[in-house]
Scaffold this motif. Structure first.
Motif, mmCIF file in Angstrom:
data_model
loop_
_atom_site.group_PDB
_atom_site.id
_atom_site.type_symbol
_atom_site.label_atom_id
_atom_site.label_comp_id
_atom_site.label_asym_id
_atom_site.label_seq_id
_atom_site.Cartn_x
_atom_site.Cartn_y
_atom_site.Cartn_z
ATOM 1 N N GLN A 1 0.831 -1.194 0.000
ATOM 2 C CA GLN A 1 0.000 0.000 0.000
ATOM 3 C C GLN A 1 0.871 1.251 0.000
ATOM 4 O OE1 GLN A 1 -2.982 -0.009 3.052
ATOM 5 N NE2 GLN A 1 -4.137 1.694 2.173
ATOM 6 N N PRO B 1 -0.006 8.267 -4.848
ATOM 7 C CA PRO B 1 0.181 7.636 -6.160
ATOM 8 C C PRO B 1 1.175 8.374 -7.049
ATOM 9 C CG PRO B 1 -2.144 7.916 -5.622
ATOM 10 C CD PRO B 1 -1.363 8.698 -4.620
ATOM 11 N N THR C 1 -0.143 0.901 -11.255
ATOM 12 C CA THR C 1 -0.768 1.333 -9.994
ATOM 13 C C THR C 1 -2.139 0.672 -9.873
ATOM 14 O OG1 THR C 1 0.371 3.464 -10.147
ATOM 15 C CG2 THR C 1 -1.497 3.314 -8.633
ATOM 16 N N ARG D 1 -5.725 -0.033 -7.769
ATOM 17 C CA ARG D 1 -6.653 0.661 -6.871
ATOM 18 C C ARG D 1 -7.815 -0.276 -6.518
ATOM 19 N NH1 ARG D 1 -5.417 6.221 -7.414
ATOM 20 N NH2 ARG D 1 -4.249 6.679 -9.323
ATOM 21 N N THR E 1 -4.529 2.436 -2.433
ATOM 22 C CA THR E 1 -3.735 2.446 -3.670
ATOM 23 C C THR E 1 -2.502 1.577 -3.418
ATOM 24 O OG1 THR E 1 -4.516 4.683 -4.137
ATOM 25 C CG2 THR E 1 -2.589 3.906 -5.349
#
Length: 772
Positions: A91, A95, A104, A106, A117
């Motif tokens: 985590q 970002p 990335t 989510r 994220t």
């Protein structure tokens, strides 16, 4: 990436049309953001296998930023589960820092709650999100989407927003985790849970790096630690968190109902670190009971074959007792929760009744040091009352119930109440109808068990309150308040073993207004007595009369209705064999209004009397009408023949036709008056006048009047006195009889020549039929 030129936009639209037609995914093109692929992958009942992360169908869009989104949905009470063990996720809070592989990830829960994220390569191995959510991956332009596979399935029934599983690796490792929506506030009145999987012979430590707390309107924010279904600790967010915890455990963050009326008020947010280390070194734990008056702690090793070592100083111990107001330094090495048993004992005493506290003393579970490897297994309170005094146990607001067949305690905290010599009173738990227990002994013990399986709200508040009072008449007295629609079960002390000889117990049962209590005595066991008798008595409060009383040698009534609050008393004899035990079932039902019952009874009685009187009156009236219809009179007929009304044939009749119940005079004489009017006789009534007609003794002479308006026979005409109305005089020629003069006597109109030689014979005088 910005779009420029009509050709590029046209090409994108063609690709979009192709992808829509193929049914592979949904494509949304947003200027300045790029292409977003929406894939409906999971339904409310099942998920379509794995999430396969590949560039299929998106290669023409390599020049744009791309977002691949999987929309996931499970049943309302269940979660969808994403298995991330193949890659693991870490985590991140910002970002913009970017991930090493520029991918990335989510996770989003229902609504706009951002679970987090993430980047690849971390300790997060599994995530469950309640009901509805979204999993997405962002890939920058000119970056190929790396192949990956995530297993998706329908998860558990969870009560939290999300459940995140953290798998700590062997050796020294750490991971930072954030509450959902961090750094913004966690959702109002919600919770999230993290599960930590600790490798064998390693320990984990939780350290809070940053947190904010809101202003609460209802409830409170809390951190809860659980291990194997038991609650380990509930520390405030500002306090030190558990260190060197062995075995798997979980942490739950709970938010309150926040007060958001003030602008800029902080919400709930949390940033923390979990770290694990090997257990080659012992874990030192200090137990300080200086502030805990009357509390002692016992820690015992219960698995001799395990690698767990418990020491005080340099000596290994199988059992360690930390005395009241004492301090002890302990060390644990390779000890898990299953290796140790922790029990606590607290003594509450009062030697003189005058010195005892007037306010009840709460019985609360103690907070143990977080460094202990095991949680509290049981807690015992020893209650010492003055000599000949009484120990009074007050139940919490929701009352107590006795653990009996059909009324089990299940997962609730259980309270075993017994006398100091071990004589059991019963096993109790909450909720129930028992409000108070009074025990006429100077030494009572209360032991709380099944503690670890309950939520902190159940163990942080007082389980009972205790008070010392003066002596009572019975050995035990229970105060009971049954509730409408709920069955209350009351058992004799020590059930099912039976009461001790000569012991007595009473229940004071409060029955609400306009209600009645129905009692049933079940599971009744009577002993053979060598002295005295067992007795079951029921007596209403405020009344000297016993409503029910039975001994062991008498037949028992198994059902009884009591209209008011009452005493239920049971006493045992000196038993020779067998035992005295019984379970009493109490249910409340609506009471019949006695006044209404009396009123209805009176109305019913009056109604019956009214019906009887009505029947009698109808019968009398009917009989009288029948008698009136049968009243027949004799009528004088000018033709000389007598007959009765209703007689069709004057010549035929029965022998009893001459018998009459009554004769109306008006019917007897009216026709004579009318006939007299026709004859011109208008003299006074009831005065005899000599008959001037023909002297035929057989029958009256027929009338010479040829008029057709003769009065009808058998027709009733009322009598009209002469003084009110004279009968009209018929028109006739002047009489040949000379006019009369006053003061002269007149006889029959007989020719003078017949006066001496021949006088008529008048014959007998005719009287109207029916006259005296």
């Amino acid at each position: 990436m910005r779009f420029s030129g009509a050709r590029s936009l046209e090409a994108l639209l063609l690709i979009s049309s192709f992808l829509h037609a193929s049914g592979f995914l949904k494509l949304k093109i947003i200027p300045d953001k790029g292409a977003i692929f929406n894939i409906n992958h999971c339904t409310s009942r099942s998920c379509g296998g794995d999430i396969i992360q590949a560039e299929t169908g998106s290669l023409p869009l390599m020049g744009f930023n791309r977002t691949f989104t999987w929309n996931l949905k499970a049943a309302a009470s269940k979660a969808f589960r994403i298995d991330l063990t193949e890659t693991g996720l870490r985590q991140v809070v910002n970002p913009s820092e970017g991930c090493p592989d520029q991918h990335t990830y989510r996770l989003q829960a229902a609504g706009t709650v951002a679970v987090g994220t993430f980047c690849r390569g971390g300790a997060i191995g599994q995530v469950q999100i309640l009901n509805l959510g979204r999993f997405s991956v962002d890939v920058p332009a000119k970056q190929k989407l790396q192949a990956a596979q995530f297993k998706v399935s329908v998860g558990e029934e969870i009560k939290s927003l999300a459940k995140i599983k953290v798998i700590l690796p062997k050796g020294n490792a750490s991971a930072e985790l954030f509450s959902p929506n961090y750094p913004d506030s966690f959702p109002d009145d919600d919770l999230v849970q993290w599960e930590f999987q600790v490798p064998p012979k390693q320990s984990a430590t939780i350290e809070f790096l940053n947190n904010t707390q809101p202003r609460c309107k209802k409830k409170r924010t809390a951190i809860e630690y659980h291990s194997k279904g038991q609650i380990l600790l509930v520390p405030p967010l500002a306090d030190a968190q558990p260190a060197r915890k062995m075995d798997n455990f979980s942490m739950t963050l709970r938010n309150c109902e926040m007060d958001l009326s003030r602008t800029g008020a902080p919400g709930l947010s949390l940033r923390f670190r979990v770290s694990s280390v090997g257990t080659g070194l012992p874990v030192v734990c200090g137990v300080d009971l200086k502030k805990e008056k009357g509390l002692s702690l016992s820690i015992e090793r219960i698995r001799p074959g395990s690698d767990c070592e418990m020491k005080t100083g340099s000596s290994t111990q199988e059992k360690v007792v930390v005395p009241s107001l004492g301090v002890t330094q302990l060390s644990f090495q390779d000890c898990s929760m299953e290796d140790l048993c922790v029990t606590a004992t607290r003594v509450i005493e009062c030697r003189q009744l005058k010195d005892c506290s007037k306010d009840p003393v709460p019985l609360v579970l103690p907070v143990l040091p977080s460094c202990l490897p095991a949680s509290l297994g049981s807690m015992t309170w020893t209650l010492l009352a003055p000599e000949h005094g009484t120990v009074e146990l007050l139940s919490p607001a929701d009352g107590l119930k006795q653990s009996l067949p059909g009324q089990r305690c299940n997962d609730s905290v259980t309270l075993a109440v017994a006398e100091g010599n071990g004589t059991p009173l019963g096993l109790f738990c909450s909720p129930g109808p028992i409000q108070k227990i009074q025990i006429h002994v100077s030494n009572v013990s209360v032991t709380a068990a099944n503690i670890g399986n309950n939520r902190p709200q159940s163990v942080s508040k007082p389980l009972l309150k205790v008070k010392f009072t003066d002596r009572i008449s019975d050995r035990y007295i229970f105060t009971v308040s049954p509730k409408k629609g709920a069955l209350a079960l009351l058992a004799t002390p020590g059930w099912p073993a039976g009461m001790t000889s000569y012991f007595t117990v009473s229940w004071i049962v409060a029955v609400p207004a306009k209600m009645a209590a129905q009692l049933m005595f079940t599971n009744l066991s009577q002993p053979k007595c060598s002295a005295r008798h067992t007795n079951i008595r029921v007596q209403c409060l405020g009344s000297l009369e016993e409503k029910y009383s039975r001994r062991e040698d008498e037949d028992n009534v198994h059902k009884l209705t009591v209209p008011h609050s009452f005493y239920l008393n049971m006493s045992n004899c000196m038993t020779e064999s067998g035992n005295f035990s019984v379970i009493t079932e109490i249910t409340l039902q609506k009471q019949k209004d006695p006044i209404l019952t009396v009123v209805l009874s009176v109305v019913a009685a009056l109604l019956v009397v009214f019906v009887i009187v009505l029947v009698v009156v109808c019968v009398v009236i009917r009989k009288k009408k029948k008698m009136m219809n049968n009243h027949q009179v004799s009528i004088y007929n000018l033709n000389g023949t007598s007959f009765r009304p209703g007689q069709d044939d004057p010549q035929s009749g029965e022998d009893d036709y001459h018998v009459y119940a009554s004769i109306e005079d008006t019917l007897v004489y009216t026709h004579l008056l009318i006939k007299g009017g026709e004859m011109g006789i208008h003299e006074d009534v009831d005065t005899y006048r000599p008959f001037t007609g023909p002297m035929d003794p057989l029958k009256p002479a027929p009338s010479t009047d040829t008029r057709t308006d003769h009065p009808e026979v058998d027709v009733y005409r009322p009598f009209v006195p002469p003084s009110q109305e004279a009968v009209p005089v018929p028109a006739r020629p002047p009489s040949h009889v000379p006019s009369m003069k006053d003061n002269e006597l007149y006889g029959l109109n007989v020719p003078r020549e017949m006066e001496d030689s021949e006088k008529p014979t008048l014959g007998p005088r005719l009287e109207p039929e029916g006259s005296d």
